[in-house]
Design a protein around this motif. Structure first.
Motif, PDB file in Angstrom:
ATOM      1  N   ARG A   1      -7.269 -29.363 -54.006  1.00  0.00           N
ATOM      2  CA  ARG A   1      -6.904 -30.739 -53.648  1.00  0.00           C
ATOM      3  C   ARG A   1      -6.741 -31.616 -54.888  1.00  0.00           C
ATOM      4  O   ARG A   1      -6.586 -32.831 -54.775  1.00  0.00           O
TER       5      ARG A   1
ATOM      6  N   ARG B   1       1.326 -29.397 -57.072  1.00  0.00           N
ATOM      7  CA  ARG B   1       0.671 -29.122 -55.801  1.00  0.00           C
ATOM      8  C   ARG B   1       0.777 -27.637 -55.462  1.00  0.00           C
ATOM      9  O   ARG B   1       1.821 -27.015 -55.644  1.00  0.00           O
TER      10      ARG B   1
ATOM     11  N   GLU C   1     -12.071 -26.962 -52.559  1.00  0.00           N
ATOM     12  CA  GLU C   1     -12.061 -28.326 -53.089  1.00  0.00           C
ATOM     13  C   GLU C   1     -11.076 -28.474 -54.237  1.00  0.00           C
ATOM     14  O   GLU C   1     -10.344 -29.478 -54.339  1.00  0.00           O
TER      15      GLU C   1
ATOM     16  N   GLN D   1      -4.273 -34.568 -55.287  1.00  0.00           N
ATOM     17  CA  GLN D   1      -4.491 -35.858 -54.638  1.00  0.00           C
ATOM     18  C   GLN D   1      -5.096 -36.879 -55.595  1.00  0.00           C
ATOM     19  O   GLN D   1      -4.894 -38.082 -55.438  1.00  0.00           O
TER      20      GLN D   1
END
Length: 225
Positions: A126, A136, A123, A129
């Motif tokens: 991410r 990233r 999780e 996002q």
């Protein structure tokens, strides 16, 4: 290249990637480690917290680890912690470390803390996002931890299937064994999976799978092209 190893307990980072860490740091790459639990209340031959911390520091210095993010989640009780708290701690490490590659436990691992760490890490990567200013992650790998990953008996999950190999050489295997030996009570007599013979043999097998002498194996599940 910047690596972040997200592991449940002190010594997991060495069991899963000690040879690779030794190689990477000597090639000029940066390796950070995020540990979810830095105590050992449920460990056999339990060291005192101060001793375990000294062992961690000695092993990390030997391997060339740049920074350690130390969590205080309960040992073998991470399933009692709200998932969000685990995720947020890993996210905080990612925001500061800014890794290119994140490596953590395989989710089919029989150790519950390893499972919780893996799910939270899935999780946390991410984060970009929700926070576009956060770098990233380019790749996401699973590592294998002897005495845990091979005991994957949960048929509902896929087993560890390596598709990424890091050649470490005999020097890397020896360095991994040395670093593990700095943790009191971790190494055991053969045929235990945390024995010199097993660790050397596993590196030999993984190396032969990829046409090298000694290697550590990983499963790359996400790659940004």
């Amino acid at each position: 290249m910047k690596y972040l190893i997200v592991a449940a307990h002190p010594d997991d980072e060495v069991l899963g990637a000690g040879g690779a860490i030794y190689k990477w740091t000597r090639e000029g790459h940066i390796v950070d480690v995020c540990l979810m639990c830095t105590e050992a209340r449920a460990r056999a031959f339990r060291p005192e917290d101060k001793e375990l911390n000294n062992n961690l520091n000695a092993s990390s210095k030997f391997l060339g680890i740049n920074k350690i993010y130390e969590g205080v989640f309960p040992n073998i009780e991470m399933n009692t912690v709200p998932h969000l708290k685990l995720v947020q701690f890993i996210e905080s490490a990612i925001k500061e470390s800014l890794p290119d590659i994140v490596i953590t436990h395989h989710p089919a691992d029989t150790n519950n803390d390893h499972l919780q760490t893996s799910m939270a890490c899935q999780e946390a990567i991410r984060l970009f996002q929700r926070r576009p200013e956060v770098k990233r992650v380019n790749e996401f790998w699973y590592m294998e931890v002897p005495s845990c990953t091979e005991w994957a008996i949960n048929n509902a999950m896929n087993l560890f299937r390596p598709n990424c190999y890091v050649e470490v050489g005999k020097e890397g295997v020896n360095a991994k064994i040395t670093a593990l030996g700095m943790y009191r009570g971790v190494m055991r007599p053969y045929p235990h999976p945390r024995s010199v013979e097993y660790i050397t043999g596993l590196a030999t097998v993984r190396g032969s799978q990829w046409g090298t002498n000694y290697a550590e194996a990983f499963e790359c599940t996400l790659r940004r092209i």
